[in-house]
Design a protein around this motif. Structure first.
Motif, PDB file in Angstrom:
ATOM      1  N   ALA A   1       0.628  13.730 -10.425  1.00 16.25           N
ATOM      2  CA  ALA A   1       1.893  13.213 -10.960  1.00 16.25           C
ATOM      3  C   ALA A   1       2.995  13.296  -9.913  1.00 16.25           C
ATOM      4  O   ALA A   1       3.813  12.371  -9.778  1.00 16.25           O
ATOM      5  CB  ALA A   1       2.287  13.990 -12.218  1.00 16.25           C
ATOM      6  N   GLY A   2       3.018  14.378  -9.171  1.00 18.20           N
ATOM      7  CA  GLY A   2       4.045  14.547  -8.150  1.00 18.20           C
ATOM      8  C   GLY A   2       3.946  13.501  -7.061  1.00 18.20           C
ATOM      9  O   GLY A   2       4.968  12.952  -6.611  1.00 18.20           O
ATOM     10  N   TYR A   3       2.727  13.212  -6.617  1.00 16.98           N
ATOM     11  CA  TYR A   3       2.544  12.205  -5.571  1.00 16.98           C
ATOM     12  C   TYR A   3       2.940  10.812  -6.075  1.00 16.98           C
ATOM     13  O   TYR A   3       3.714  10.088  -5.430  1.00 16.98           O
ATOM     14  CB  TYR A   3       1.101  12.198  -5.096  1.00 16.98           C
ATOM     15  CG  TYR A   3       0.761  11.000  -4.233  1.00 16.98           C
ATOM     16  CD1 TYR A   3       1.283  10.880  -2.945  1.00 16.98           C
ATOM     17  CD2 TYR A   3      -0.064   9.985  -4.723  1.00 16.98           C
ATOM     18  CE1 TYR A   3       0.982   9.765  -2.159  1.00 16.98           C
ATOM     19  CE2 TYR A   3      -0.367   8.874  -3.946  1.00 16.98           C
ATOM     20  CZ  TYR A   3       0.164   8.761  -2.666  1.00 16.98           C
ATOM     21  OH  TYR A   3      -0.127   7.657  -1.899  1.00 16.98           O
TER      22      TYR A   3
ATOM     23  N   LYS B   1       0.850  -1.196   0.000  1.00 19.45           N
ATOM     24  CA  LYS B   1       0.000   0.000   0.000  1.00 19.45           C
ATOM     25  C   LYS B   1       0.883   1.242   0.000  1.00 19.45           C
ATOM     26  O   LYS B   1       1.891   1.301   0.692  1.00 19.45           O
ATOM     27  CB  LYS B   1      -0.920   0.005   1.225  1.00 19.45           C
ATOM     28  CG  LYS B   1      -1.969   1.108   1.192  1.00 19.45           C
ATOM     29  CD  LYS B   1      -2.965   0.929   2.323  1.00 19.45           C
ATOM     30  CE  LYS B   1      -4.024   2.034   2.337  1.00 19.45           C
ATOM     31  NZ  LYS B   1      -4.818   2.071   1.096  1.00 19.45           N
ATOM     32  N   ALA B   2       0.507   2.216  -0.801  1.00 20.77           N
ATOM     33  CA  ALA B   2       1.279   3.460  -0.897  1.00 20.77           C
ATOM     34  C   ALA B   2       1.128   4.277   0.383  1.00 20.77           C
ATOM     35  O   ALA B   2       0.144   4.139   1.123  1.00 20.77           O
ATOM     36  CB  ALA B   2       0.792   4.285  -2.080  1.00 20.77           C
ATOM     37  N   ARG B   3       2.114   5.135   0.639  1.00 18.60           N
ATOM     38  CA  ARG B   3       2.011   6.027   1.799  1.00 18.60           C
ATOM     39  C   ARG B   3       0.838   6.988   1.591  1.00 18.60           C
ATOM     40  O   ARG B   3       0.446   7.298   0.470  1.00 18.60           O
ATOM     41  CB  ARG B   3       3.308   6.815   1.983  1.00 18.60           C
ATOM     42  CG  ARG B   3       3.633   7.767   0.847  1.00 18.60           C
ATOM     43  CD  ARG B   3       4.796   8.682   1.194  1.00 18.60           C
ATOM     44  NE  ARG B   3       5.190   9.481   0.055  1.00 18.60           N
ATOM     45  CZ  ARG B   3       4.534  10.560  -0.355  1.00 18.60           C
ATOM     46  NH1 ARG B   3       3.456  10.976   0.286  1.00 18.60           N
ATOM     47  NH2 ARG B   3       4.957  11.243  -1.407  1.00 18.60           N
ATOM     48  N   GLU B   4       0.302   7.447   2.696  1.00 16.91           N
ATOM     49  CA  GLU B   4      -0.862   8.324   2.638  1.00 16.91           C
ATOM     50  C   GLU B   4      -0.496   9.666   2.001  1.00 16.91           C
ATOM     51  O   GLU B   4       0.509  10.283   2.372  1.00 16.91           O
ATOM     52  CB  GLU B   4      -1.414   8.562   4.039  1.00 16.91           C
ATOM     53  CG  GLU B   4      -2.065   7.335   4.658  1.00 16.91           C
ATOM     54  CD  GLU B   4      -3.301   6.887   3.893  1.00 16.91           C
ATOM     55  OE1 GLU B   4      -4.052   7.756   3.407  1.00 16.91           O
ATOM     56  OE2 GLU B   4      -3.496   5.671   3.772  1.00 16.91           O
ATOM     57  N   PRO B   5      -1.290  10.149   1.060  1.00 16.03           N
ATOM     58  CA  PRO B   5      -1.052  11.477   0.475  1.00 16.03           C
ATOM     59  C   PRO B   5      -1.599  12.564   1.376  1.00 16.03           C
ATOM     60  O   PRO B   5      -2.306  12.286   2.348  1.00 16.03           O
ATOM     61  CB  PRO B   5      -1.843  11.399  -0.833  1.00 16.03           C
ATOM     62  CG  PRO B   5      -2.995  10.501  -0.503  1.00 16.03           C
ATOM     63  CD  PRO B   5      -2.449   9.474   0.459  1.00 16.03           C
ATOM     64  N   ASN B   6      -1.288  13.820   1.040  1.00 23.36           N
ATOM     65  CA  ASN B   6      -1.902  14.912   1.783  1.00 23.36           C
ATOM     66  C   ASN B   6      -3.385  14.995   1.423  1.00 23.36           C
ATOM     67  O   ASN B   6      -3.864  14.325   0.509  1.00 23.36           O
ATOM     68  CB  ASN B   6      -1.177  16.236   1.524  1.00 23.36           C
ATOM     69  CG  ASN B   6      -1.267  16.692   0.076  1.00 23.36           C
ATOM     70  OD1 ASN B   6      -2.302  16.554  -0.587  1.00 23.36           O
ATOM     71  ND2 ASN B   6      -0.181  17.269  -0.438  1.00 23.36           N
ATOM     72  N   ALA B   7      -4.118  15.802   2.150  1.00 25.33           N
ATOM     73  CA  ALA B   7      -5.572  15.853   2.008  1.00 25.33           C
ATOM     74  C   ALA B   7      -5.999  16.242   0.589  1.00 25.33           C
ATOM     75  O   ALA B   7      -6.958  15.683   0.039  1.00 25.33           O
ATOM     76  CB  ALA B   7      -6.160  16.833   3.023  1.00 25.33           C
ATOM     77  N   GLN B   8      -5.281  17.195  -0.014  1.00 26.24           N
ATOM     78  CA  GLN B   8      -5.650  17.644  -1.355  1.00 26.24           C
ATOM     79  C   GLN B   8      -5.491  16.523  -2.373  1.00 26.24           C
ATOM     80  O   GLN B   8      -6.384  16.263  -3.179  1.00 26.24           O
ATOM     81  CB  GLN B   8      -4.789  18.838  -1.775  1.00 26.24           C
ATOM     82  CG  GLN B   8      -5.104  19.341  -3.183  1.00 26.24           C
ATOM     83  CD  GLN B   8      -4.165  20.442  -3.646  1.00 26.24           C
ATOM     84  OE1 GLN B   8      -3.229  20.803  -2.937  1.00 26.24           O
ATOM     85  NE2 GLN B   8      -4.404  20.973  -4.819  1.00 26.24           N
ATOM     86  N   VAL B   9      -4.342  15.850  -2.328  1.00 24.34           N
ATOM     87  CA  VAL B   9      -4.089  14.763  -3.276  1.00 24.34           C
ATOM     88  C   VAL B   9      -5.045  13.603  -3.011  1.00 24.34           C
ATOM     89  O   VAL B   9      -5.526  12.960  -3.957  1.00 24.34           O
ATOM     90  CB  VAL B   9      -2.626  14.310  -3.203  1.00 24.34           C
ATOM     91  CG1 VAL B   9      -2.403  13.051  -4.032  1.00 24.34           C
ATOM     92  CG2 VAL B   9      -1.697  15.423  -3.691  1.00 24.34           C
ATOM     93  N   ALA B  10      -5.346  13.328  -1.743  1.00 22.95           N
ATOM     94  CA  ALA B  10      -6.289  12.251  -1.413  1.00 22.95           C
ATOM     95  C   ALA B  10      -7.636  12.490  -2.073  1.00 22.95           C
ATOM     96  O   ALA B  10      -8.268  11.560  -2.601  1.00 22.95           O
ATOM     97  CB  ALA B  10      -6.434  12.139   0.102  1.00 22.95           C
TER      98      ALA B  10
END
Length: 219
Positions: free
Chosen positions: A200-202, A118-127
């Protein structure tokens, strides 16, 4: 009639099922090693940048799914992906050539490390963006294990390439850089370019299987 993402996702599953059911040509990695002369000048140089139709680092393809590589080459050959250089290369390859090249690159890795499930959690915006695009529904929780191997591994891919690829689905009519894919177009067109850059950055920051393994002549 406006399509929902659920409808589009259903089409994706149907396409994937069709691909699985279709008779497959078995690739030979050893044979593929002798067929990559046109590939290594870009994909065999770490950090190599394309300059046409725009500037971005060419994608890492070592460690990529063989079925996806074949699928992508066929899309170039059919003109669904409109990059002129790649279409010219794909046009020169037989189905067996594509299968062999894909088999070679899918196993062409060095010092590969395990990829988390499982990927690391993104920030709220990317989520929120990931949820809106339902990205993990096709590309998997870690963006390295898609629901079907004809879909690409994305984790760790170059950010600038991912951004260019996502934008290409918004410009499917562009004769030198567009991509015609109803599933990806439906996803990408929901977002502004700034939002696609965030995605793309995430995804590029995640650990994955993708590598550029330099050919000996370029080391």
């Amino acid at each position: 009639m406006k399509r929902t993402f659920t409808t589009i996702f259903g089409l994706a599953v149907a396409c994937a099922t069709g691909l699985v059911q279709a008779q497959e040509i078995k690739g030979d990695a050893k044979a593929g090693e002798g067929k990559i002369a046109m590939c290594i000048g870009c994909h065999g140089i770490v950090g190599y940048q394309a300059t046409f139709p725009e500037v971005y680092r060419v994608p890492m393809i070592s460690g990529q799914s063989a079925k996806y590589i074949v699928n992508a080459l066929n899309e170039y050959k059919k003109g669904e992906r409109k990059h002129p250089t790649m279409r010219g290369i794909a046009d020169s390859l037989t189905e067996q050539d594509m299968a062999d090249v894909a088999a070679y690159y899918s196993t062409h890795t060095k010092d590969a490390k395990p990829v988390p499930d499982k990927a690391r959690e993104p920030n709220a915006q990317v989520a929120q963006l990931l949820q809106k695009g339902a990205c993990v529904s096709c590309h998997g929780d870690n963006f390295s294990k898609a629901i079907d191997p004809s879909y690409p591994k994305l984790a760790g891919q170059h950010k600038d390439y991912l951004y260019a690829a996502l934008r290409s689905y918004k410009a499917d009519a562009n004769p030198i850089g567009g991509r015609s894919n109803a599933i990806m177009a439906g996803m990408a067109k929901q977002f502004t370019n700034a939002e696609l850059k965030e995605l793309a950055g995430y995804i590029s920051s995640l650990p994955g299987d993708l590598q550029t393994v330099p050919e000996s002549r370029f080391r």
